[in-house]
Write an enzyme that holds these catalytic residues in place. Structure first.
Site, PDB file in Angstrom:
ATOM      1  N   CYS A   2      28.435  35.161  92.674  1.00 11.57           N
ATOM      2  CA  CYS A   2      27.820  34.342  93.585  1.00 11.57           C
ATOM      3  C   CYS A   2      26.900  33.474  92.812  1.00 11.57           C
ATOM      4  O   CYS A   2      26.674  33.451  91.754  1.00 11.57           O
ATOM      5  CB  CYS A   2      27.055  34.901  94.734  1.00 11.57           C
ATOM      6  SG  CYS A   2      27.925  36.267  95.648  1.00 11.57           S
ATOM      7  N   GLY A  28      31.099  30.213  94.311  1.00 16.55           N
ATOM      8  CA  GLY A  28      31.442  31.044  95.508  1.00 16.55           C
ATOM      9  C   GLY A  28      31.622  29.707  96.532  1.00 16.55           C
ATOM     10  O   GLY A  28      31.106  28.879  96.968  1.00 16.55           O
ATOM     11  N   ASN A 101      23.187  37.855  93.609  1.00 13.36           N
ATOM     12  CA  ASN A 101      24.325  37.597  92.744  1.00 13.36           C
ATOM     13  C   ASN A 101      24.645  38.946  91.814  1.00 13.36           C
ATOM     14  O   ASN A 101      23.961  39.408  91.127  1.00 13.36           O
ATOM     15  CB  ASN A 101      24.374  36.514  91.662  1.00 13.36           C
ATOM     16  CG  ASN A 101      25.750  36.618  90.812  1.00 13.36           C
ATOM     17  OD1 ASN A 101      26.723  36.916  91.036  1.00 13.36           O
ATOM     18  ND2 ASN A 101      25.287  35.889  89.654  1.00 13.36           N
ATOM     19  N   GLY A 102      26.026  39.408  91.992  1.00 10.69           N
ATOM     20  CA  GLY A 102      26.082  40.967  91.346  1.00 10.69           C
ATOM     21  C   GLY A 102      26.805  41.882  92.365  1.00 10.69           C
ATOM     22  O   GLY A 102      27.274  41.588  93.116  1.00 10.69           O
ATOM     23  N   TYR A 257      35.218  32.279  82.209  1.00  6.32           N
ATOM     24  CA  TYR A 257      35.680  31.564  83.340  1.00  6.32           C
ATOM     25  C   TYR A 257      34.631  30.998  84.223  1.00  6.32           C
ATOM     26  O   TYR A 257      34.841  29.700  84.539  1.00  6.32           O
ATOM     27  CB  TYR A 257      36.748  32.457  84.029  1.00  6.32           C
ATOM     28  CG  TYR A 257      37.324  31.858  85.305  1.00  6.32           C
ATOM     29  CD1 TYR A 257      38.017  31.011  85.495  1.00  6.32           C
ATOM     30  CD2 TYR A 257      36.528  32.364  86.687  1.00  6.32           C
ATOM     31  CE1 TYR A 257      38.510  30.318  86.701  1.00  6.32           C
ATOM     32  CE2 TYR A 257      37.060  31.886  87.776  1.00  6.32           C
ATOM     33  CZ  TYR A 257      38.070  30.852  87.820  1.00  6.32           C
ATOM     34  OH  TYR A 257      38.505  30.469  88.860  1.00  6.32           O
TER      35      TYR A 257
END
Length: 492
Positions: A2, A28, A101-102, A257
């Site tokens: 995210c 996201g 995020n995670g 990426y």
């Protein structure tokens, strides 16, 4: 994976949060949300979809306040429902909103502890709600009758002791200010920035430095593993390094990426790391295939472009753009569901036949995960008239689930899991397949930065830096595989 952002401003921040989330949209596409703090009142808007689809003028007008946080969501767990969009909120103590995020790898046991011991109820399947409630409980334990920076940091230390996994989080605490913190291994990224205004200093915490660049903030530095930053409502910055901090092992897939090439993460240029990936891959091809017959090198857009250019130069082969991307189609990898990803490949990419016709083509991608996209693109190259289609990956075979917030949950869905390179080559239909070696990838990312102890390369080597409970991977596959997600969507 995210994207998160928090801004402490001296004027209304909603418009800047909106801009920040559009900059982070690549992290996201599933949902977006914002929460602002206006005095002691929090105002929030969130929903399913892209940033531009969630927020209209009416919603933006209601997001008043000079301090706020924002989130773009890429689903790995949960039911993809609107109530799982972030930021999430609890009203005690003081009122806290959080964006995360995670991924937590012990969220199941934490949920039970929260209910049985802390008397807190988690209402969704989102581990972000678990993280929020752990933070809220620790604040209530440590704050006593009041709250100050030291008690906030003591609460975050409690989060580090209890929460296992990867997390970079931003939070608003009513009456206190803006908080950001990073997991003890620094797996997920978080940067801290500052800018001067006539009214005083302004601060930002974000997933990537590119947000700071575009919004006009200067980078202070990355939050260190286990570090917290608190900007109190009087405009003062407080920082704390937890004694729970461990070895610094950032996620290597950020560089492969996810991150934008114009970002700096942990004092490493993402662009430079990808250039070095291409150089290392070219060295391997020259070493193992010195008499190659490659006529042209073509990147699979967009992420692999940076690695592809130095590779072509070192091979002394033409670099060409043979695959044209429809920029109104989102990133295929982070689309929910294999069926949607497969449908999107043909909608997203089209070939320039002249660059393929009667040529031996080397296609270069950043990674090969499920293999279906690679197989389709290789067939597109053949349909365009290529004599031979070779495939090169700037990263090693993805053989293991990634449990720290990237949607690679099920080993059965990874094309390289349990297969040799030759078997993968046959499955995707390439005439030759070349993977980057892990040692070369890690060397390419690290460069000359000796401050990084290592990387979370678990999807390549199966070594999970936080450790995993027995049976965790099996349970994760049952919960997060594409087949399970499709069943849940069908059930509504």
């Amino acid at each position: 994976m995210c994207g998160v952002v928090g801004i402490f401003g001296r004027s209304p921040v909603a418009a800047r949060l909106y801009d920040a989330l559009t900059i982070l949209q690549h992290r996201g596409q599933d949902a977006a949300g914002m929460t602002t703090l206006d005095g002691r009142r929090m105002r929030s808007a969130r929903g399913i979809g892209l940033v531009r689809d969630v927020f209209d003028a009416r919603l933006m007008e209601g997001l008043t306040g000079d301090v706020g946080i924002g989130h773009v969501r890429y689903p790995t767990a949960g039911l993809d429902r609107p109530d799982e969009a972030q930021p999430m909120y609890v009203n005690a103590p003081w009122g806290i909103a959080l964006g995360h995020n995670g991924n937590l790898v012990n969220d199941g046991s934490l949920s039970e502890d929260l209910f049985n011991e802390d008397r807190r109820h988690v209402n969704t399947e989102s581990d972000s709600e678990v993280l929020l409630n752990v933070l809220a409980h620790e604040l209530s334990v440590h704050a006593g009758e009041g709250i100050k920076p030291s008690t906030v940091f003591a609460a975050v230390d409690g989060v580090h002791r209890r929460c296992q996994g990867a997390y970079a989080a931003v939070a608003l605490i009513a009456g206190v200010g803006l908080l950001g913190f990073r997991d003890p291994h620094g797996i997920r990224p978080a940067v801290l920035g500052k800018r001067e205004s006539e009214a005083g200093d302004e601060y930002i915490i974000a997933s990537e430095s590119v947000v700071l660049d575009i919004l006009g903030f200067d980078l202070i530095d990355d939050l260190a593993p286990g570090e917290s930053a608190l900007i109190t409502l009087d405009g003062k910055l407080h920082r704390h390094q937890s004694d729970q901090a461990r070895s610094h092992t950032p996620c290597i897939f950020e560089y492969v990426y996810f991150a934008r090439p114009d970002s700096m993460i942990d004092d490493l240029s993402v662009y430079k790391t990808r250039l070095r990936m291409g150089e290392k891959l070219a060295e391997k091809i020259l070493r193992e295939w010195p008499d190659h017959d490659i006529d042209v090198v073509i990147p699979i857009p967009d992420t692999s472009r940076t690695a592809c250019l130095p590779l072509a130069q070192m091979l002394d082969v033409k670099y060409r753009e043979g695959l044209i991307k429809n920029r109104y189609i989102g990133r295929t990898f982070i689309m929910p569901g294999q069926a949607e990803r497969a449908r999107s490949v043909r909608r997203k990419l089209n070939t320039i036949e002249l660059e393929f016709r009667r040529k031996n083509v080397l296609l270069v991608d950043d990674s090969i995960v499920r293999g279906t996209t690679s197989r389709q693109i290789i067939q597109m190259a053949r349909d365009a008239g290529a004599k031979n289609v070779y495939m090169a990956s700037a990263s090693p075979p993805v053989r293991h689930p990634n449990v720290y917030g990237i949607d690679m949950p099920a080993a059965s869905e990874l094309v390289a899991a349990g297969r040799s390179v030759e078997e993968v080559r046959q499955l995707i239909g390439a005439d030759r397949l070349i993977y980057q070696d892990l040692d070369d990838l890690e060397a390419a990312v690290r460069g000359k930065n000796t401050a990084i102890d290592g990387f979370d390369s678990s999807c390549f080597n199966g070594r999970y830096v936080t450790g995993l409970a027995d049976g965790y991977l099996e349970a994760l596959e049952k919960k997060r595989s594409d087949a399970i997600k499709e069943q849940r969507r069908a059930a509504g």
